[in-house]
Design a protein around this motif. Structure first.
Motif, mmCIF file in Angstrom:
data_model
loop_
_atom_site.group_PDB
_atom_site.id
_atom_site.type_symbol
_atom_site.label_atom_id
_atom_site.label_comp_id
_atom_site.label_asym_id
_atom_site.label_seq_id
_atom_site.Cartn_x
_atom_site.Cartn_y
_atom_site.Cartn_z
ATOM 1 N N CYS A 199 0.873 -1.187 0.000
ATOM 2 C CA CYS A 199 0.000 0.000 0.000
ATOM 3 C C CYS A 199 0.905 1.231 0.000
ATOM 4 C CB CYS A 199 -0.905 -0.037 1.237
ATOM 5 S SG CYS A 199 -2.195 1.209 1.200
ATOM 6 N N CYS A 206 -3.625 -2.015 -5.515
ATOM 7 C CA CYS A 206 -5.005 -2.291 -5.105
ATOM 8 C C CYS A 206 -5.598 -3.492 -5.835
ATOM 9 C CB CYS A 206 -5.875 -1.071 -5.336
ATOM 10 S SG CYS A 206 -5.303 0.356 -4.403
ATOM 11 N N CYS A 209 -4.840 -6.639 -4.001
ATOM 12 C CA CYS A 209 -4.786 -6.442 -2.549
ATOM 13 C C CYS A 209 -5.740 -7.368 -1.800
ATOM 14 C CB CYS A 209 -5.117 -4.984 -2.221
ATOM 15 S SG CYS A 209 -4.970 -4.671 -0.454
ATOM 16 N N CYS A 215 -11.400 -2.186 2.380
ATOM 17 C CA CYS A 215 -10.726 -0.879 2.240
ATOM 18 C C CYS A 215 -11.693 0.232 1.825
ATOM 19 C CB CYS A 215 -9.592 -1.001 1.224
ATOM 20 S SG CYS A 215 -8.680 0.542 1.022
ATOM 21 N N GLN A 223 -7.687 6.465 -2.829
ATOM 22 C CA GLN A 223 -6.328 6.046 -2.434
ATOM 23 C C GLN A 223 -5.333 7.205 -2.541
ATOM 24 O OE1 GLN A 223 -8.335 4.562 -4.634
ATOM 25 N NE2 GLN A 223 -7.817 2.432 -4.966
HETATM 26 S S1 SF4 Z 1 -6.956 -1.701 -1.597
HETATM 27 FE FE1 SF4 Z 1 -6.685 -0.274 0.099
HETATM 28 S S2 SF4 Z 1 -5.281 -1.295 1.494
HETATM 29 FE FE2 SF4 Z 1 -5.153 -2.352 -0.462
HETATM 30 S S3 SF4 Z 1 -3.424 -1.375 -1.531
HETATM 31 FE FE3 SF4 Z 1 -5.300 -0.339 -2.165
HETATM 32 S S4 SF4 Z 1 -5.470 1.402 -0.781
HETATM 33 FE FE4 SF4 Z 1 -4.022 -0.024 0.153
#
Ligand code: SF4
Length: 365
Positions: A199, A206, A209, A215, A223
């Motif tokens: 992250c 994402c 992820c 999230c 983000q």
């Molecule tokens: S989904 Fe959320 S926690 Fe995962 S990398 Fe993206 S911003 Fe970070």
């Protein structure tokens, strides 16, 4: 406050996913194999505001030179500063040394286990205390560093400005709700590593992820807005003119810098600072009795090219003026008492700012 449509729920699931991700993806770093509070503390102090790749050789050098807190406490400060040379932020090195001494003198050489007591030691703030308490002693205290701010802000849509004074408490509270109390050490490592590798600030991964479903930032495409951080303090520009005074046998005049400014305790040359610009010739500088006398005795000085050097909130523009003087010329000069003569090999051994070290590499006396 964090968004009401996504309060800290499923904390067990989020913690488990972070730990699972960590076990499969973490980097193998030497201090992670240790529960020794000395090694953990040392690595944390070295890595503050330093990238892992840059800090790693320093950590290894320190462990080699000082395998225990007693060995570090017994070392002369100059030697510690010399080993630290190149990492910058020299106050950290002085605190490192003072902390080792305090652990030996006041705690019989054993690091305290308590989060609160650890913070009473020099150079140990909330973050480092949490890291030592959890990694070495398995205390359930959440770490909050830049990576953790980012991960938590995105996961929970937390919009508190991370540069604001109250931010730490807000994020610490979220961390306390999330931390795995059975394995707080692994959880803390996991959330920091997840922020460092997955992250990330500009390109969070994402699409791959494991926390997508949990999230808030992903669900709301925020983000790149989170974490919220107000602008940095303005950079101060400074203009340093060094008079490098060298004797016929190659000795140079240097002094340890005093407290109250950058580079306390590191060695540099006679310094004239001007407020507005970097000059090409020392004659343009304001009257200084030693400079006037030097110019009278030795008008054939050598001016270096301009150097620039970035510190956290300061940008230095620097020029060196080299004056080589014969013994009888030197006898006519009066130097401030803090200045001492060093041969090139002695100068190599004393702690110096990287800027001075770079100049000494470039110049031929
Ligand atoms: S989904 Fe959320 S926690 Fe995962 S990398 Fe993206 S911003 Fe970070």
């Amino acid at each position: 406050m964090y968004k009401q449509d996504n309060p800290i729920k499923n904390s067990h699931l989020v913690a488990a996913k972070l730990i699972d991700w960590y076990l499969r993806n973490h980097r193998d770093l030497p201090w992670r194999q240790s529960r020794d509070p000395y090694r953990i503390w040392l690595s944390e102090i070295i890595l503050q505001q330093t990238r892992v790749q840059q800090g790693l050789p320093y950590y290894q050098r320190f462990i080699e030179a000082y395998p225990s807190v007693q060995a570090l406490a017994a070392a002369p400060e100059q030697e510690v500063l010399r080993l630290w040379q190149g990492l910058g932020y020299y106050r950290r090195a002085r605190n490192l040394h003072a902390c080792a001494r305090q652990v030996v003198e006041q705690h019989s050489g054993i690091f305290p286990q308590s989060y609160e007591v650890l913070q009473k030691l020099p150079g140990i703030g909330k973050y480092t205390a949490a890291a030592i308490a959890s990694f070495a002693f398995q205390k359930a205290v959440p770490v909050v560093d830049g990576n953790v701010y980012r991960v938590l802000a995105r996961l929970y849509g937390e919009t508190t400005d991370i540069a604001s004074p109250g931010a730490f408490k807000v994020f610490f509270n979220i961390g306390e709700q999330l931390i795995d109390r059975q394995q707080p050490d692994t959880f803390n490592q996991a959330i920091m590593e997840f922020g460092a590798l997955h992250c990330t600030p500009l390109k969070p991964l994402c699409l791959y992820c494991p926390l997508q479903q949990q999230c808030w930032a992903f669900a709301h495409s925020q983000q790149h807005v989170l974490p919220v951080k107000s602008k940095k303090a303005a950079v101060r520009f400074r203009y340093f003119h060094y008079l490098v005074i060298v004797s016929a046998d190659g000795k140079m005049l240097m002094r340890a810098r005093p407290a109250g400014d950058i580079w306390q305790g590191l060695y540099d040359f006679y310094l004239l600072e001007s407020a507005l610009t970097l000059h090409e010739e020392p004659e343009a500088l304001e009257e200084d009795p030693l400079l006037q006398e030097l110019l009278r005795l030795q008008p054939m000085y050598e001016a270096s090219p301009a150097y620039s050097h970035q510190l956290t909130h300061q940008r230095l523009h620097v020029r060196f003026f080299l004056f080589k003087l014969a013994e009888k010329q030197l006898r006519k000069l009066v130097f401030p008492p803090e200045f001492v003569w060093f041969s090139p090999s002695e100068a190599e051994q004393i702690p110096k700012p990287v800027l001075i070290q770079n100049y000494l590499k470039d110049v031929r006396f």
